[in-house]
Scaffold this active site. Structure first.
Site, PDB file in Angstrom:
ATOM      1  N   ASP A   1      -6.190  -4.062  -7.012  1.00 15.89           N
ATOM      2  CA  ASP A   1      -6.932  -2.798  -6.867  1.00 15.89           C
ATOM      3  C   ASP A   1      -7.926  -2.649  -8.017  1.00 15.89           C
ATOM      4  O   ASP A   1      -9.040  -2.152  -7.834  1.00 15.89           O
ATOM      5  CB  ASP A   1      -5.970  -1.597  -6.890  1.00 15.89           C
ATOM      6  CG  ASP A   1      -5.340  -1.338  -5.530  1.00 15.89           C
ATOM      7  OD1 ASP A   1      -5.850  -1.851  -4.522  1.00 15.89           O
ATOM      8  OD2 ASP A   1      -4.321  -0.625  -5.484  1.00 15.89           O
TER       9      ASP A   1
ATOM     10  N   LYS B   1       3.536   1.221  -4.019  1.00 13.91           N
ATOM     11  CA  LYS B   1       2.992   0.405  -5.122  1.00 13.91           C
ATOM     12  C   LYS B   1       3.785   0.542  -6.417  1.00 13.91           C
ATOM     13  O   LYS B   1       3.770  -0.368  -7.248  1.00 13.91           O
ATOM     14  CB  LYS B   1       1.534   0.785  -5.380  1.00 13.91           C
ATOM     15  CG  LYS B   1       0.608   0.277  -4.309  1.00 13.91           C
ATOM     16  CD  LYS B   1      -0.828   0.680  -4.547  1.00 13.91           C
ATOM     17  CE  LYS B   1      -1.682   0.115  -3.421  1.00 13.91           C
ATOM     18  NZ  LYS B   1      -3.056   0.528  -3.489  1.00 13.91           N
TER      19      LYS B   1
ATOM     20  N   TYR C   1     -10.729   4.512   3.371  1.00 11.52           N
ATOM     21  CA  TYR C   1     -11.790   3.902   4.187  1.00 11.52           C
ATOM     22  C   TYR C   1     -11.529   4.100   5.680  1.00 11.52           C
ATOM     23  O   TYR C   1     -12.317   3.687   6.521  1.00 11.52           O
ATOM     24  CB  TYR C   1     -11.913   2.401   3.881  1.00 11.52           C
ATOM     25  CG  TYR C   1     -10.686   1.623   4.238  1.00 11.52           C
ATOM     26  CD1 TYR C   1     -10.506   1.104   5.523  1.00 11.52           C
ATOM     27  CD2 TYR C   1      -9.670   1.434   3.309  1.00 11.52           C
ATOM     28  CE1 TYR C   1      -9.354   0.435   5.863  1.00 11.52           C
ATOM     29  CE2 TYR C   1      -8.517   0.761   3.651  1.00 11.52           C
ATOM     30  CZ  TYR C   1      -8.371   0.262   4.922  1.00 11.52           C
ATOM     31  OH  TYR C   1      -7.223  -0.389   5.262  1.00 11.52           O
TER      32      TYR C   1
ATOM     33  N   THR D   1       0.835  -1.203   0.000  1.00 10.98           N
ATOM     34  CA  THR D   1       0.000   0.000   0.000  1.00 10.98           C
ATOM     35  C   THR D   1       0.870   1.254   0.000  1.00 10.98           C
ATOM     36  O   THR D   1       2.086   1.185  -0.224  1.00 10.98           O
ATOM     37  CB  THR D   1      -1.010  -0.060   1.176  1.00 10.98           C
ATOM     38  OG1 THR D   1      -1.908   1.040   1.071  1.00 10.98           O
ATOM     39  CG2 THR D   1      -0.325  -0.025   2.531  1.00 10.98           C
TER      40      THR D   1
ATOM     41  N   LEU E   1       2.289  17.843 -11.112  1.00 10.11           N
ATOM     42  CA  LEU E   1       1.647  17.885 -12.436  1.00 10.11           C
ATOM     43  C   LEU E   1       2.215  16.879 -13.443  1.00 10.11           C
ATOM     44  O   LEU E   1       1.447  16.228 -14.157  1.00 10.11           O
ATOM     45  CB  LEU E   1       1.722  19.315 -12.988  1.00 10.11           C
ATOM     46  CG  LEU E   1       0.864  19.583 -14.222  1.00 10.11           C
ATOM     47  CD1 LEU E   1      -0.610  19.323 -13.953  1.00 10.11           C
ATOM     48  CD2 LEU E   1       1.079  21.013 -14.713  1.00 10.11           C
TER      49      LEU E   1
ATOM     50  N   ASN F   1      -3.501  16.230 -10.175  1.00 13.27           N
ATOM     51  CA  ASN F   1      -2.526  15.784  -9.172  1.00 13.27           C
ATOM     52  C   ASN F   1      -1.661  16.948  -8.714  1.00 13.27           C
ATOM     53  O   ASN F   1      -1.415  17.902  -9.462  1.00 13.27           O
ATOM     54  CB  ASN F   1      -1.634  14.679  -9.749  1.00 13.27           C
ATOM     55  CG  ASN F   1      -0.887  13.920  -8.657  1.00 13.27           C
ATOM     56  OD1 ASN F   1      -1.485  13.565  -7.641  1.00 13.27           O
ATOM     57  ND2 ASN F   1       0.408  13.679  -8.854  1.00 13.27           N
TER      58      ASN F   1
ATOM     59  N   GLY G   1     -13.927   3.817   0.548  1.00 15.42           N
ATOM     60  CA  GLY G   1     -13.259   2.686  -0.095  1.00 15.42           C
ATOM     61  C   GLY G   1     -13.373   1.358   0.635  1.00 15.42           C
ATOM     62  O   GLY G   1     -12.664   0.413   0.300  1.00 15.42           O
TER      63      GLY G   1
HETATM   64  P1  NAP Z   1       0.598   6.681  -3.443  1.00 11.80           P
HETATM   65  O1  NAP Z   1       1.018   5.817  -4.568  1.00 11.80           O
HETATM   66  O2  NAP Z   1       1.585   7.028  -2.417  1.00 11.80           O
HETATM   67  O3  NAP Z   1      -0.015   8.026  -4.072  1.00 11.80           O
HETATM   68  C1  NAP Z   1      -0.390   9.067  -3.213  1.00 11.80           C
HETATM   69  C2  NAP Z   1      -1.194  10.106  -3.961  1.00 11.80           C
HETATM   70  O4  NAP Z   1      -1.628  11.077  -3.004  1.00 11.80           O
HETATM   71  C3  NAP Z   1      -0.390  10.846  -5.021  1.00 11.80           C
HETATM   72  O5  NAP Z   1      -1.252  11.262  -6.038  1.00 11.80           O
HETATM   73  C4  NAP Z   1       0.127  12.059  -4.216  1.00 11.80           C
HETATM   74  O6  NAP Z   1       0.415  13.189  -5.003  1.00 11.80           O
HETATM   75  C5  NAP Z   1      -1.102  12.363  -3.383  1.00 11.80           C
HETATM   76  N1  NAP Z   1      -0.766  13.138  -2.193  1.00 11.80           N
HETATM   77  C6  NAP Z   1      -0.084  12.709  -1.104  1.00 11.80           C
HETATM   78  N2  NAP Z   1       0.020  13.696  -0.203  1.00 11.80           N
HETATM   79  C7  NAP Z   1      -0.598  14.780  -0.737  1.00 11.80           C
HETATM   80  C8  NAP Z   1      -0.834  16.107  -0.273  1.00 11.80           C
HETATM   81  N3  NAP Z   1      -0.410  16.505   0.927  1.00 11.80           N
HETATM   82  N4  NAP Z   1      -1.527  16.950  -1.076  1.00 11.80           N
HETATM   83  C9  NAP Z   1      -1.969  16.533  -2.286  1.00 11.80           C
HETATM   84  N5  NAP Z   1      -1.781  15.297  -2.784  1.00 11.80           N
HETATM   85  C10 NAP Z   1      -1.104  14.422  -2.011  1.00 11.80           C
HETATM   86  O7  NAP Z   1      -0.650   6.037  -2.654  1.00 11.80           O
HETATM   87  P2  NAP Z   1      -1.739   5.043  -3.258  1.00 11.80           P
HETATM   88  O8  NAP Z   1      -1.303   3.661  -3.049  1.00 11.80           O
HETATM   89  O9  NAP Z   1      -2.106   5.530  -4.611  1.00 11.80           O
HETATM   90  O10 NAP Z   1      -2.981   5.289  -2.262  1.00 11.80           O
HETATM   91  C11 NAP Z   1      -3.747   6.478  -2.308  1.00 11.80           C
HETATM   92  C12 NAP Z   1      -4.969   6.345  -1.397  1.00 11.80           C
HETATM   93  O11 NAP Z   1      -5.850   5.336  -1.879  1.00 11.80           O
HETATM   94  C13 NAP Z   1      -4.626   5.947   0.036  1.00 11.80           C
HETATM   95  O12 NAP Z   1      -5.416   6.698   0.920  1.00 11.80           O
HETATM   96  C14 NAP Z   1      -5.007   4.486   0.106  1.00 11.80           C
HETATM   97  O13 NAP Z   1      -5.381   4.049   1.394  1.00 11.80           O
HETATM   98  C15 NAP Z   1      -6.202   4.463  -0.830  1.00 11.80           C
HETATM   99  N6  NAP Z   1      -6.428   3.109  -1.350  1.00 11.80           N
HETATM  100  C16 NAP Z   1      -7.523   2.429  -0.943  1.00 11.80           C
HETATM  101  C17 NAP Z   1      -7.771   1.176  -1.438  1.00 11.80           C
HETATM  102  C18 NAP Z   1      -8.982   0.421  -0.996  1.00 11.80           C
HETATM  103  O14 NAP Z   1      -9.024  -0.807  -1.167  1.00 11.80           O
HETATM  104  N7  NAP Z   1      -9.972   1.079  -0.468  1.00 11.80           N
HETATM  105  C19 NAP Z   1      -6.887   0.583  -2.343  1.00 11.80           C
HETATM  106  C20 NAP Z   1      -5.783   1.324  -2.760  1.00 11.80           C
HETATM  107  C21 NAP Z   1      -5.551   2.590  -2.253  1.00 11.80           C
HETATM  108  P3  NAP Z   1       1.911  13.422  -5.573  1.00 11.80           P
HETATM  109  O15 NAP Z   1       2.020  12.563  -6.803  1.00 11.80           O
HETATM  110  O16 NAP Z   1       1.964  14.871  -5.838  1.00 11.80           O
HETATM  111  O17 NAP Z   1       2.857  12.980  -4.490  1.00 11.80           O
END
Ligand code: NAP
Length: 498
Positions: free
Chosen positions: A334, A298, A451, A294, A386, A383, A472
């Site tokens: 996912d 990823k 979630y 997570t 950008l 995002n 989620g």
């Molecule tokens: P990730 O790969 O680390 O990506 C994080 C994303 O959040 C990027 O777009 C990042 O933007 C943005 N971000 C982080 N901090 C920020 C801030 N302070 N202001 C604006 N944007 C910010 O994480 P991920 O794996 O994609 O997960 C993202 C979310 O989805 C998490 O909350 C996770 O728990 C949720 N999720 C849920 C499920 C589910 O089964 N429900 C499954 C997968 C993920 P930058 O690119 O600019 O850093």
């Protein structure tokens, strides 16, 4: 099997006994932490083992060792001496163990303990890291035959955790306690059996007592969420790797309930890691058979995979690992979880003609974009960084923009569905509302991947404006069920869906 010990941190003995009563069926022994007691209570601790009715450890932990005792060593000596004095011929009325630090060598106290059958736990607590030379630290603790050596250290990351586990598993058999404290050490508590520890310490968190040491779980969580009593040397380990937020994830409860209901000898445990190489080192150390990945790893794990599923290659992100003979293969569930939960939420079979906004361009957003494209939607990717939005959008012929107020007009043109896929608003991650500048019209369907907590500022605003909105949780269930199938080769049990 390790004994489950409840560390009692009440200010009064009566409070400790009340907490103990609540957990009697879940624990084997209790540790009276005299350093938490009010001064007036301390001198009544001699009678505690008899009142407790379970074998008791006595500890008077100094502040420097992570406890609350700030008076001098003279005062500590008096407390220990009084607690061990006047031994009863009934062993149950004496402390079964006393915890003495490796720099506390007082022959009269040690002699009293030995004479009356109180075992000495010889402890060292490193509150800032791991000793550079673990063997030397251990030699000091294990010097005295008959004592139980206890090393409690603070891994500063998954690499430290891996070093601790790899070292502990080479120790010769014998009664011992090896603990990783803090978030990075948490898996060492669940996997105490794997580390050869004879005691697993817990705190009465659900009874409202203070946590005795960082990383302690409640005995009820250890048993029900982590099936601690069922873990043996043969139990297969599956891990949840990612940021420190994994220690409060709901996924262990889901997977461990499924393993239990299907009679599979496996446990799923959070393994926090700051980077992909240290996560892999930790997975190797605990001999994990598989893992869920997570935030934020990823994408970072991709170069370390020996094989990738077609979905991982197409999406560019991986959330599921399987141990293979030659390394780790990567999969993506996912997409499965998101597609099924989104279509159920919308009550649709596809997204033809739908215009959507994806907020985020990380690992999860990549799976979202893949699903939206496959289902026929047109989308906009916003995002903070950008270039990442641009790269993701170009892959599917979508529009893109910055995560900033001047994207409002772009959203207006992509507002049938808004999907929030950043970690902003997630428990233990960035606080806030990533779209706080956007006013919902009430016509958008809003799907947030977070979630935990179960509703965020963004979801609250969307609902208040009249939007249909969901979090989620359902996605987590569906994508976890798909992981179960990949790991076990079996159909997922009903517990994932109800
Ligand atoms: P990730 O790969 O680390 O990506 C994080 C994303 O959040 C990027 O777009 C990042 O933007 C943005 N971000 C982080 N901090 C920020 C801030 N302070 N202001 C604006 N944007 C910010 O994480 P991920 O794996 O994609 O997960 C993202 C979310 O989805 C998490 O909350 C996770 O728990 C949720 N999720 C849920 C499920 C589910 O089964 N429900 C499954 C997968 C993920 P930058 O690119 O600019 O850093």
């Amino acid at each position: 099997m390790p004994l489950v010990c409840l560390s009692l941190t009440g200010r009064t003995l009566a409070g400790d006994l009340a907490a103990l009563d609540r957990y009697r069926d879940k624990i084997d022994i209790a540790e009276l932490r005299a350093d938490y007691l009010d001064p007036a209570e301390v001198f009544a601790i001699r009678g505690f083992p008899e009142r407790a009715g379970v074998p008791c450890i006595l500890a008077v932990r100094r502040k420097s060792d992570g406890g609350g005792f700030t008076d001098g060593e003279g005062a500590r000596l008096v407390i220990l001496a009084k607690a061990l004095a006047y031994a009863s011929p009934d062993k149950n009325a004496n402390f079964a163990y006393v915890d003495l630090e490796c720099d506390f060598r007082v022959p009269s106290v040690e002699e009293a303990a030995r004479t009356f059958g109180t075992k000495i736990i010889r402890s060292c607590h490193d509150m800032t890291g791991l000793p550079a030379d673990l063997d030397a630290a251990w030699a000091d603790l294990a010097a005295e035959p008959g004592e139980i050596p206890k090393l409690a250290v603070t891994p500063r990351g998954a690499a430290d955790f891996a070093r601790l586990v790899s070292w502990a598993t080479t120790l010769p058999p014998g009664e011992r306690i090896v603990i990783g404290m803090g978030e990075f050490g948490l898996p060492s508590r669940v996997l105490a059996e794997r580390l050869g520890s004879s005691i697993a310490y817990t705190s009465a968190l659900y009874a409202g007592l203070p946590v005795a040491a960082s990383g302690h779980l409640d005995p009820a969580a250890l048993e029900s969420q982590y099936r601690f009593r069922e873990i043996s040397k043969d139990t297969e380990v599956y891990a949840l790797g990612g940021s420190r937020s994994v220690v409060s994830s709901k996924a262990p409860a889901l997977h461990n309930a499924a393993f239990r209901s299907a009679g599979i000898d496996a446990v799923y445990v959070p393994v926090p890691a700051d980077d992909a190489p240290s996560l892999f080192a930790a997975l190797e150390a605990v001999e994990a058979r598989g893992a869920a990945i997570t935030v934020p790893l990823k994408e970072a794990i991709l170069p370390l995979l020996s094989r990738r599923s077609r979905a991982v290659d197409e999406i560019g992100a991986c959330n599921t690992l399987v141990r293979e003979a030659d390394g780790w293969s990567g999969h993506n569930t996912d997409v499965i979880g998101f597609e099924r939960s989104l279509l159920e939420f919308l009550g649709r079979k596809d997204l033809k003609g739908q215009r959507a906004t994806i907020v985020g361009a990380g690992g999860a957003a990549k799976a979202v974009a893949h699903v939206l494209s496959r289902l026929g939607a047109t989308a906009l990717v916003l995002n903070r960084t950008l270039p990442k939005a641009r790269e993701l959008a170009r892959r599917y012929g979508f529009a893109f923009g910055p995560l900033a107020e001047h994207a409002t007009s772009l959203i207006a043109d992509h507002s049938d569905i808004i999907i929030q896929a950043t970690c902003v608003g997630m428990e233990s991650e960035a606080r806030g509302d990533p779209l706080d500048w956007y006013e919902f019209t009430g016509r958008e369907a809003v799907f947030e991947l977070i979630y935990r907590p179960d509703h965020t500022a963004l979801l609250d605003r969307a609902r208040a404006a009249g939007c249909r909105a969901t979090n989620g949780w359902q996605m987590l269930r569906y994508q976890s069920a798909a992981q179960y199938k990949i790991w076990t080769g079996r159909e997922p049990p009903e517990s994932y869906f109800s």
